[in-house]
Design an enzyme around this catalytic site. Sequence first.
Site, short mmCIF file in Angstrom:
data_model
loop_
_atom_site.label_atom_id
_atom_site.label_comp_id
_atom_site.label_asym_id
_atom_site.label_seq_id
_atom_site.Cartn_x
_atom_site.Cartn_y
_atom_site.Cartn_z
N ASP A 96 0.80 -1.23 0.00
CA ASP A 96 0.00 0.00 0.00
C ASP A 96 0.84 1.28 0.00
O ASP A 96 0.27 2.37 0.13
CB ASP A 96 -0.98 -0.01 1.17
CG ASP A 96 -2.20 -0.89 0.88
OD1 ASP A 96 -2.52 -1.06 -0.31
OD2 ASP A 96 -2.82 -1.40 1.83
N ASP A 153 -6.96 -5.12 -4.11
CA ASP A 153 -6.71 -3.70 -3.82
C ASP A 153 -5.46 -3.20 -4.53
O ASP A 153 -5.34 -2.02 -4.87
CB ASP A 153 -6.52 -3.46 -2.31
CG ASP A 153 -7.37 -4.33 -1.41
OD1 ASP A 153 -7.77 -5.43 -1.84
OD2 ASP A 153 -7.62 -3.92 -0.27
N1 GLY Z 1 -6.87 -1.79 1.23
C1 GLY Z 1 -7.69 -2.27 2.24
C2 GLY Z 1 -9.10 -1.84 2.23
O1 GLY Z 1 -9.69 -1.48 1.24
O2 GLY Z 1 -9.67 -1.89 3.29
#
Ligand code: GLY
Length: 374
Positions: A96, A153
């Site tokens: 992320d 994601d």
């Molecule tokens: N990337 C994690 C979420 O969408 O909660």
Amino acid sequence: MTIMTELQPKLLLERLEEKVGRMIQQIGGRCPHTAGKESGIYDNTSSDWWTSGFWPGLLWIMYDVTGKEQFKDAAWDWDANIETWFEKESQELHHDVGFQFLSTAVLKYKITADRDGLRRGIKAANYLAGRFNPAGNFIRAWNGDKYGWAIIDCMMNISLLFWASEVTQDPRYRHIAVRHADTAIQYGVREDGSVNHIISFDPQSGAFIEAFGGQGDAADSGWSRGTAWGLYGFANTYRHTGDVRFLNTAKKIAHFFIAALPNDFVPYWDFRLSSFAGEPRDSSAGAIAASGLIELAALVPGKEQWMYMQAAERILLSLTNNYGTWDQPDHQAILLGATGHKPAGAAIDVSLIYGDYYYVEALAKLSGWKHRIY
Ligand code: GLY
């Protein structure tokens, strides 16, 4: 606020100028992630957490559309702050870094040409590229001992790699992004356009093992935010590559997402539950999908654009009329009705900073904002 019968993005951005100005005072130096429905107070999450880029990203967009220095001043230090985690023993920096650095360092660089923003963006891209597993052709998710996990994601994070190839002229980042996206099509996207949250591989051989429900209800359910990440991520991947397989995947996911929306166009937290009675919505999934649908509309032939734009506008209008905090000046968030992680019992029916970010991003796009970070 009186109910809007038709979406008016420019008018909403004027309202947001006042609202976000107030949020700067209310939030101060905190790193907002979740605000309780009743308290309306944003928490102070550690800035290595994956959501740390969204508040500064929202501020950068507000600066870009208004030219008001207060937004730039409040956004400026965040990429330096998040960068410090590279030197610490953080377990939270992982795939992320895309979310974290695209909306801070990269957006700062795009708007102000700041060389430190450029440097930090490339540093984060190097870190993300280093998580690629060439045996299975996927970017590894999270940390710990799950060496073979990848998640839907991450289709958003790979925009950092496309950007890094653009600014450095080095195609390696792009190769990794495309390979990861190919793997995500093969194992992450189902025939009907719903998606798997987590896909797992043998990290040695790269062989696919199985899919998990993750933040969705079950392995075969339809986590709405994951669906939104996939929709938006594949649309971007098509824009960056021109490969029509990615466009068709984005369309397929969009069709599932739009068909699964309830009457008020704001998704439940999962699209595939045995009953929706009493189940919470996830307004953040709606905001993410709306911004992705606007992107998709710009990529399809002219005669198809209305389908995606109409869906985006319906979602945004409902978020504005039914989920906004306009009449609660002490509430520190913009949107109510978001759900972070229902299976873990975390952040249910709250406000989430990424819901606020993508709502602002979508309205800015509809008002002519031209910068793109994804
Ligand atoms: N990337 C994690 C979420 O969408 O909660």
